[in-house]
Design a protein around this motif. Structure first.
Motif, PDB file in Angstrom:
ATOM      1  N   MET A   1     -30.528   1.696  80.339  1.00  0.00           N
ATOM      2  CA  MET A   1     -30.348   2.947  79.625  1.00  0.00           C
ATOM      3  C   MET A   1     -30.993   4.072  80.419  1.00  0.00           C
ATOM      4  O   MET A   1     -32.068   3.937  80.963  1.00  0.00           O
ATOM      5  N   SER A   2     -30.322   5.199  80.462  1.00  0.00           N
ATOM      6  CA  SER A   2     -30.841   6.377  81.158  1.00  0.00           C
ATOM      7  C   SER A   2     -31.977   7.001  80.367  1.00  0.00           C
ATOM      8  O   SER A   2     -32.127   6.764  79.177  1.00  0.00           O
ATOM      9  N   ASP A   3     -32.764   7.831  81.040  1.00  0.00           N
ATOM     10  CA  ASP A   3     -33.823   8.561  80.352  1.00  0.00           C
ATOM     11  C   ASP A   3     -33.193   9.628  79.473  1.00  0.00           C
ATOM     12  O   ASP A   3     -32.450  10.478  79.948  1.00  0.00           O
ATOM     13  N   ILE A   4     -33.513   9.570  78.189  1.00  0.00           N
ATOM     14  CA  ILE A   4     -32.980  10.523  77.220  1.00  0.00           C
ATOM     15  C   ILE A   4     -34.118  11.424  76.783  1.00  0.00           C
ATOM     16  O   ILE A   4     -35.202  10.949  76.461  1.00  0.00           O
ATOM     17  N   THR A   5     -33.873  12.726  76.797  1.00  0.00           N
ATOM     18  CA  THR A   5     -34.864  13.676  76.300  1.00  0.00           C
ATOM     19  C   THR A   5     -34.336  14.276  74.997  1.00  0.00           C
ATOM     20  O   THR A   5     -33.124  14.441  74.809  1.00  0.00           O
ATOM     21  N   TYR A   6     -35.272  14.603  74.111  1.00  0.00           N
ATOM     22  CA  TYR A   6     -34.926  15.124  72.793  1.00  0.00           C
ATOM     23  C   TYR A   6     -35.551  16.496  72.609  1.00  0.00           C
ATOM     24  O   TYR A   6     -36.716  16.700  72.943  1.00  0.00           O
ATOM     25  N   THR A   7     -34.765  17.423  72.084  1.00  0.00           N
ATOM     26  CA  THR A   7     -35.249  18.769  71.788  1.00  0.00           C
ATOM     27  C   THR A   7     -34.707  19.189  70.427  1.00  0.00           C
ATOM     28  O   THR A   7     -33.752  18.604  69.916  1.00  0.00           O
ATOM     29  N   THR A   8     -35.343  20.218  69.877  1.00  0.00           N
ATOM     30  CA  THR A   8     -34.863  20.792  68.624  1.00  0.00           C
ATOM     31  C   THR A   8     -34.249  22.147  68.928  1.00  0.00           C
ATOM     32  O   THR A   8     -34.897  23.008  69.518  1.00  0.00           O
ATOM     33  N   ASN A   9     -33.009  22.313  68.554  1.00  0.00           N
ATOM     34  CA  ASN A   9     -32.315  23.590  68.711  1.00  0.00           C
ATOM     35  C   ASN A   9     -32.283  24.226  67.320  1.00  0.00           C
ATOM     36  O   ASN A   9     -31.372  23.990  66.537  1.00  0.00           O
ATOM     37  N   GLU A  10     -33.337  25.001  67.010  1.00  0.00           N
ATOM     38  CA  GLU A  10     -33.477  25.609  65.681  1.00  0.00           C
ATOM     39  C   GLU A  10     -32.301  26.522  65.349  1.00  0.00           C
ATOM     40  O   GLU A  10     -31.828  26.532  64.214  1.00  0.00           O
ATOM     41  N   ALA A  11     -31.831  27.287  66.315  1.00  0.00           N
ATOM     42  CA  ALA A  11     -30.742  28.241  66.069  1.00  0.00           C
ATOM     43  C   ALA A  11     -29.461  27.529  65.634  1.00  0.00           C
ATOM     44  O   ALA A  11     -28.725  28.028  64.784  1.00  0.00           O
ATOM     45  N   HIS A  13     -29.489  24.495  64.268  1.00  0.00           N
ATOM     46  CA  HIS A  13     -29.866  23.538  63.219  1.00  0.00           C
ATOM     47  C   HIS A  13     -29.513  22.109  63.631  1.00  0.00           C
ATOM     48  O   HIS A  13     -28.850  21.373  62.892  1.00  0.00           O
ATOM     49  N   ARG A  14     -29.986  21.740  64.809  1.00  0.00           N
ATOM     50  CA  ARG A  14     -29.720  20.379  65.253  1.00  0.00           C
ATOM     51  C   ARG A  14     -30.768  19.907  66.256  1.00  0.00           C
ATOM     52  O   ARG A  14     -31.375  20.698  66.971  1.00  0.00           O
ATOM     53  N   TYR A  15     -30.957  18.601  66.240  1.00  0.00           N
ATOM     54  CA  TYR A  15     -31.738  17.938  67.280  1.00  0.00           C
ATOM     55  C   TYR A  15     -30.737  17.565  68.359  1.00  0.00           C
ATOM     56  O   TYR A  15     -29.605  17.157  68.062  1.00  0.00           O
ATOM     57  N   GLU A  16     -31.152  17.686  69.605  1.00  0.00           N
ATOM     58  CA  GLU A  16     -30.253  17.389  70.713  1.00  0.00           C
ATOM     59  C   GLU A  16     -30.842  16.322  71.620  1.00  0.00           C
ATOM     60  O   GLU A  16     -32.050  16.299  71.859  1.00  0.00           O
ATOM     61  N   ALA A  17     -29.979  15.451  72.104  1.00  0.00           N
ATOM     62  CA  ALA A  17     -30.348  14.439  73.084  1.00  0.00           C
ATOM     63  C   ALA A  17     -29.653  14.811  74.396  1.00  0.00           C
ATOM     64  O   ALA A  17     -28.460  15.129  74.394  1.00  0.00           O
ATOM     65  N   SER A  18     -30.410  14.778  75.481  1.00  0.00           N
ATOM     66  CA  SER A  18     -29.853  15.117  76.789  1.00  0.00           C
ATOM     67  C   SER A  18     -30.143  14.012  77.787  1.00  0.00           C
ATOM     68  O   SER A  18     -31.175  13.353  77.726  1.00  0.00           O
ATOM     69  N   ILE A  19     -29.224  13.846  78.702  1.00  0.00           N
ATOM     70  CA  ILE A  19     -29.389  12.916  79.819  1.00  0.00           C
ATOM     71  C   ILE A  19     -29.156  13.722  81.090  1.00  0.00           C
ATOM     72  O   ILE A  19     -28.097  14.341  81.239  1.00  0.00           O
ATOM     73  N   GLY A  20     -30.144  13.728  81.959  1.00  0.00           N
ATOM     74  CA  GLY A  20     -30.020  14.475  83.210  1.00  0.00           C
ATOM     75  C   GLY A  20     -29.757  15.952  82.985  1.00  0.00           C
ATOM     76  O   GLY A  20     -29.022  16.572  83.743  1.00  0.00           O
TER      77      GLY A  20
END
Length: 102
Positions: A1-11, A13-20
């Motif tokens: 599995m790739s490294d997944i980073t998580y952020t909160t996009n308040e504007a 209204h969602r949590y986001e998962a990013s790869i690379g």
């Protein structure tokens, strides 16, 4: 599995998962007084099968726990994750558990 980073996009209204650095999936939410309602989770097609959805579900549920928020799992993916991972069932109030068959 790739490294997944998580952020909160308040504007948005969602949590986001990013790869690379690229958006791989997201979980939309509405923040209430003492609860968070998850309404939709989506993994982009090119990132399916990489653990993005389950990683995102675990992340958002841990965030809810850390913030002492009850969870309202309108999103069937989040509800299904809680059904399979009973350690998160306590985040869902009993009446809400009945409504979403948790």
């Amino acid at each position: 599995m790739s490294d997944i980073t998580y952020t909160t996009n308040e504007a948005a209204h969602r949590y986001e998962a990013s790869i690379g650095g690229q958006l791989a999936g997201y979980a939309e939410f509405n923040l209430l007084t003492d609860a968070i309602m998850f309404t939709h989770t989506e993994v982009l097609p090119e990132h399916e099968g990489k653990g993005v959805g389950s990683g995102l579900a675990k992340h958002v549920l841990n965030e809810a726990r850390d913030k002492a928020l009850h969870v309202i799992p309108v999103c069937q993916f989040i509800a299904g994750y809680i059904r399979k991972h009973r350690e998160y069932a306590d985040l869902v109030r009993p009446d809400v558990q009945r409504a979403f068959k948790i």
